[in-house]
Design a protein around this motif. Structure first.
Motif, mmCIF file in Angstrom:
data_model
loop_
_atom_site.group_PDB
_atom_site.id
_atom_site.type_symbol
_atom_site.label_atom_id
_atom_site.label_comp_id
_atom_site.label_asym_id
_atom_site.label_seq_id
_atom_site.Cartn_x
_atom_site.Cartn_y
_atom_site.Cartn_z
ATOM 1 N N ALA A 8 0.835 -1.204 0.000
ATOM 2 C CA ALA A 8 0.000 0.000 0.000
ATOM 3 C C ALA A 8 0.870 1.255 0.000
ATOM 4 O O ALA A 8 0.547 2.246 -0.670
ATOM 5 C CB ALA A 8 -0.935 -0.009 1.200
ATOM 6 N N ARG A 9 1.970 1.201 0.715
ATOM 7 C CA ARG A 9 2.876 2.355 0.773
ATOM 8 C C ARG A 9 3.467 2.653 -0.603
ATOM 9 O O ARG A 9 3.540 3.806 -1.038
ATOM 10 C CB ARG A 9 3.980 2.086 1.785
ATOM 11 N N LYS A 10 3.887 1.604 -1.295
ATOM 12 C CA LYS A 10 4.469 1.763 -2.630
ATOM 13 C C LYS A 10 3.427 2.302 -3.612
ATOM 14 O O LYS A 10 3.724 3.164 -4.438
ATOM 15 C CB LYS A 10 5.032 0.422 -3.121
ATOM 16 N N LYS A 11 2.176 1.812 -3.506
ATOM 17 C CA LYS A 11 1.111 2.320 -4.367
ATOM 18 C C LYS A 11 0.901 3.814 -4.144
ATOM 19 O O LYS A 11 0.742 4.568 -5.102
ATOM 20 C CB LYS A 11 -0.200 1.584 -4.078
ATOM 21 N N ARG A 12 0.909 4.232 -2.877
ATOM 22 C CA ARG A 12 0.738 5.656 -2.568
ATOM 23 C C ARG A 12 1.892 6.480 -3.131
ATOM 24 O O ARG A 12 1.680 7.561 -3.676
ATOM 25 C CB ARG A 12 0.615 5.876 -1.057
ATOM 26 N N GLU A 13 3.114 5.978 -2.991
ATOM 27 C CA GLU A 13 4.282 6.695 -3.510
ATOM 28 C C GLU A 13 4.182 6.873 -5.033
ATOM 29 O O GLU A 13 4.410 7.966 -5.554
ATOM 30 C CB GLU A 13 5.564 5.938 -3.164
ATOM 31 N N ILE A 14 3.848 5.797 -5.723
ATOM 32 C CA ILE A 14 3.741 5.873 -7.179
ATOM 33 C C ILE A 14 2.557 6.747 -7.574
ATOM 34 O O ILE A 14 2.657 7.553 -8.507
ATOM 35 C CB ILE A 14 3.643 4.463 -7.792
ATOM 36 N N ARG A 15 1.429 6.619 -6.876
ATOM 37 C CA ARG A 15 0.265 7.463 -7.179
ATOM 38 C C ARG A 15 0.622 8.935 -7.045
ATOM 39 O O ARG A 15 0.267 9.746 -7.895
ATOM 40 C CB ARG A 15 -0.899 7.128 -6.238
ATOM 41 N N ASP A 16 1.361 9.284 -5.982
ATOM 42 C CA ASP A 16 1.768 10.676 -5.798
ATOM 43 C C ASP A 16 2.640 11.156 -6.960
ATOM 44 O O ASP A 16 2.473 12.270 -7.452
ATOM 45 C CB ASP A 16 2.488 10.858 -4.466
ATOM 46 N N LYS A 17 3.566 10.307 -7.399
ATOM 47 C CA LYS A 17 4.417 10.661 -8.541
ATOM 48 C C LYS A 17 3.588 10.834 -9.807
ATOM 49 O O LYS A 17 3.804 11.766 -10.586
ATOM 50 C CB LYS A 17 5.478 9.579 -8.776
ATOM 51 N N MET A 18 2.631 9.942 -10.014
ATOM 52 C CA MET A 18 1.792 10.003 -11.211
ATOM 53 C C MET A 18 0.884 11.235 -11.187
ATOM 54 O O MET A 18 0.663 11.863 -12.217
ATOM 55 C CB MET A 18 0.937 8.745 -11.364
ATOM 56 N N GLN A 19 0.388 11.606 -10.013
ATOM 57 C CA GLN A 19 -0.471 12.783 -9.918
ATOM 58 C C GLN A 19 0.296 14.061 -10.213
ATOM 59 O O GLN A 19 -0.258 15.005 -10.759
ATOM 60 C CB GLN A 19 -1.138 12.845 -8.544
ATOM 61 N N VAL A 20 1.580 14.088 -9.875
ATOM 62 C CA VAL A 20 2.408 15.252 -10.192
ATOM 63 C C VAL A 20 2.762 15.262 -11.681
ATOM 64 O O VAL A 20 2.675 16.291 -12.344
ATOM 65 C CB VAL A 20 3.697 15.252 -9.323
ATOM 66 N N SER A 21 3.116 14.098 -12.215
ATOM 67 C CA SER A 21 3.539 14.014 -13.616
ATOM 68 C C SER A 21 2.381 14.101 -14.610
ATOM 69 O O SER A 21 2.521 14.689 -15.681
ATOM 70 C CB SER A 21 4.285 12.703 -13.854
ATOM 71 N N PHE A 22 1.251 13.492 -14.263
ATOM 72 C CA PHE A 22 0.108 13.430 -15.176
ATOM 73 C C PHE A 22 -1.183 13.789 -14.439
ATOM 74 O O PHE A 22 -2.057 12.937 -14.240
ATOM 75 C CB PHE A 22 -0.009 12.030 -15.786
ATOM 76 N N PRO A 23 -1.322 15.048 -14.019
ATOM 77 C CA PRO A 23 -2.487 15.427 -13.217
ATOM 78 C C PRO A 23 -3.815 15.302 -13.964
ATOM 79 O O PRO A 23 -4.852 15.065 -13.347
ATOM 80 C CB PRO A 23 -2.207 16.879 -12.835
ATOM 81 N N THR A 47 7.326 6.848 -18.037
ATOM 82 C CA THR A 47 7.824 6.838 -16.659
ATOM 83 C C THR A 47 9.090 5.998 -16.478
ATOM 84 O O THR A 47 9.464 5.699 -15.360
ATOM 85 C CB THR A 47 6.738 6.303 -15.701
ATOM 86 N N ALA A 48 9.736 5.650 -17.568
ATOM 87 C CA ALA A 48 10.910 4.774 -17.509
ATOM 88 C C ALA A 48 12.005 5.308 -16.593
ATOM 89 O O ALA A 48 12.703 4.539 -15.933
ATOM 90 C CB ALA A 48 11.459 4.531 -18.900
ATOM 91 N N ALA A 49 12.150 6.618 -16.507
ATOM 92 C CA ALA A 49 13.206 7.204 -15.670
ATOM 93 C C ALA A 49 12.800 7.279 -14.201
ATOM 94 O O ALA A 49 13.658 7.467 -13.338
ATOM 95 C CB ALA A 49 13.545 8.604 -16.177
ATOM 96 N N VAL A 50 11.513 7.118 -13.913
ATOM 97 C CA VAL A 50 11.020 7.318 -12.553
ATOM 98 C C VAL A 50 10.703 6.009 -11.838
ATOM 99 O O VAL A 50 11.046 5.826 -10.676
ATOM 100 C CB VAL A 50 9.751 8.214 -12.574
ATOM 101 N N ILE A 51 10.041 5.076 -12.555
ATOM 102 C CA ILE A 51 9.677 3.787 -11.966
ATOM 103 C C ILE A 51 10.002 2.672 -12.953
ATOM 104 O O ILE A 51 10.140 2.908 -14.153
ATOM 105 C CB ILE A 51 8.183 3.728 -11.566
ATOM 106 N N THR A 52 10.097 1.451 -12.437
ATOM 107 C CA THR A 52 10.431 0.312 -13.288
ATOM 108 C C THR A 52 9.210 -0.117 -14.098
ATOM 109 O O THR A 52 8.079 0.271 -13.813
ATOM 110 C CB THR A 52 10.907 -0.889 -12.454
#
Length: 131
Positions: A8-23, A47-52
């Motif tokens: 759940a923590r990882k999902k939140r981290e990625i969601r936060d990144k995605m909301q900033v990158s692709f609002p 998102t290749a540079a940000v997440i796997t």
């Protein structure tokens, strides 16, 4: 081999990144836009540079299996890309599958909740040790 589930923590981290990158696409968790047909490939490339690749795939799967997303598939007519631009229409078959999946998901949650309540009531009854 299947990848382990994302925490759940990882999902939140990625969601936060995605909301900033692709609002435009990920900006509203409660009213999400239906994803374009080729969204997975585009998300992985963007998102290749940000997440796997595995994280992008797992996150998109999580995002698209949520009840709010499935409900959006049943009520909206269009699909959207990462930038919120319309890319196509939702087919009748996709809409029907979303309705079935949403019904199954909600039924499973209801049964799970009912079972938890029964277990809790059973424990309380044992504590009372009634004759």
């Amino acid at each position: 081999m299947k990848n382990p589930p994302m925490s759940a923590r990882k999902k939140r981290e990625i969601r936060d990144k995605m909301q900033v990158s692709f609002p435009a696409f990920f900006g509203s968790p409660t009213d999400p836009l239906p994803a374009a047909e080729d969204m997975q490939e585009k998300l992985i490339a963007a998102t290749a540079a940000v997440i796997t690749t595995d994280e992008a795939t797992a996150f998109l799967t999580y995002w698209c299996k949520r009840p709010a997303y499935l409900a959006g598939l049943t009520t909206r007519a269009r699909r959207f890309d990462l930038y919120g631009e319309p890319t196509g229409f939702i087919s009748a078959q996709d809409r029907e599958e979303a309705v079935e999946e949403l019904a199954m998901l909600l039924a499973t949650r209801w049964l799970s909740k009912k079972q938890r309540i029964r277990r809790l009531a059973s424990k309380r009854m044992r504590r009372l040790s009634l004759p």
